[in-house]
Design an enzyme around this catalytic site. Sequence first.
Site, PDB file in Angstrom:
ATOM      1  N   GLU A  74       0.818  -1.222   0.000  1.00 29.50           N
ATOM      2  CA  GLU A  74       0.000   0.000   0.000  1.00 29.50           C
ATOM      3  C   GLU A  74       0.849   1.270   0.000  1.00 29.50           C
ATOM      4  OE1 GLU A  74      -2.888  -0.090  -0.825  1.00 29.50           O
ATOM      5  OE2 GLU A  74      -3.917  -1.830   0.021  1.00 29.50           O
ATOM      6  N   HIS A  93      -3.048   2.286   8.503  1.00 26.07           N
ATOM      7  CA  HIS A  93      -4.050   1.504   7.781  1.00 26.07           C
ATOM      8  C   HIS A  93      -4.238   0.172   8.501  1.00 26.07           C
ATOM      9  CE1 HIS A  93      -6.112  -0.942   4.976  1.00 26.07           C
ATOM     10  NE2 HIS A  93      -5.046  -1.569   4.528  1.00 26.07           N
ATOM     11  N   HIS A  95      -7.018  -3.410   9.272  1.00 26.24           N
ATOM     12  CA  HIS A  95      -8.143  -4.244   8.835  1.00 26.24           C
ATOM     13  C   HIS A  95      -8.984  -4.570  10.069  1.00 26.24           C
ATOM     14  CE1 HIS A  95      -5.788  -5.932   5.100  1.00 26.24           C
ATOM     15  NE2 HIS A  95      -5.995  -4.627   5.034  1.00 26.24           N
ATOM     16  N   TYR A 114     -21.064  11.657  18.865  1.00 19.23           N
ATOM     17  CA  TYR A 114     -20.331  12.911  18.608  1.00 19.23           C
ATOM     18  C   TYR A 114     -18.867  12.690  18.265  1.00 19.23           C
ATOM     19  CZ  TYR A 114     -18.406  12.990  23.400  1.00 19.23           C
ATOM     20  OH  TYR A 114     -17.731  12.717  24.556  1.00 19.23           O
ATOM     21  N   HIS A 155     -12.528  -3.784   2.754  1.00 22.29           N
ATOM     22  CA  HIS A 155     -11.078  -3.864   2.945  1.00 22.29           C
ATOM     23  C   HIS A 155     -10.650  -3.479   4.369  1.00 22.29           C
ATOM     24  CE1 HIS A 155      -6.848  -2.856   1.148  1.00 22.29           C
ATOM     25  NE2 HIS A 155      -6.761  -3.154   2.426  1.00 22.29           N
ATOM     26  N   TYR A 208      -9.272  20.528  23.100  1.00 26.64           N
ATOM     27  CA  TYR A 208      -9.297  19.397  24.034  1.00 26.64           C
ATOM     28  C   TYR A 208      -7.954  18.679  24.075  1.00 26.64           C
ATOM     29  CZ  TYR A 208     -10.710  14.997  26.189  1.00 26.64           C
ATOM     30  OH  TYR A 208     -10.794  13.910  27.016  1.00 26.64           O
TER      31      TYR A 208
HETATM   32 ZN   LIG Z   1      -5.102  -3.439   3.615  1.00 25.09          ZN
END
Ligand SMILES: [Zn+2]
Length: 215
Positions: A74, A93, A95, A114, A155, A208
């Site tokens: 990726e 990233h 899964h 929220y 994905h 915050y």
């Molecule tokens: Zn992936």
Amino acid sequence: MLLPDAREEIVATCQELSRSGLVVGTAGNVSVREGDLVAVSPSGLRYAELTPELVGVHRLDGAAVEAPLQPTSELPLHLAIYAARPEASAVVHTHSVAATALSTLVDEVPAVHYYVAMFGGPVRVAPYATYGSEELARNVVKALHDRTACLMGSHGAVTVGPDLVTAHDKSVYLEWLCEVYLRACSAGSPRLLSPEQIAAVIVKLAGYGQRPPGP
Ligand SMILES: [Zn+2]
């Protein structure tokens, strides 16, 4: 060794993602940008075996600078995000289960809580494309517009931040939000907050958070 701190932080984050179950096996990938360079986790290596030296460093055009292993498949996704989002210095990233389950069901995670404000508003789902493809990278960049997170259809999920701690925290909150939405949907039709209600939280969140007193 280039970017030693970023590489060490990537190892710690990958192992934490694995421990907390946001990724399984060798799934998921993490990167940090510093200047013109990107440190990114390698492809297909068990996180238990990952060391800072095995985290590759690439230029923003993808060329390897110091990379003993193949980068994550990726890498195009990470590079496309950095090209489109100058304020982003880290990408995570995963899964993770709830996010991935939801990515097969909806086009957007609506304002059921929220916490969507944490991501800039309702979280879009990028249309499916083959993993590692430029098409997937384009779809994700589009879904991330004005947001710090998106899901990837059938994905997983992506979060971005000004640093890796923030991007990782967002991936944990995103998974929580997706889990809440899934559970609420399984029991009925959840109420949604209005754009005005979310906008009020975005303003509040801007101030915050605290850090321990420094030296
Ligand atoms: Zn992936």
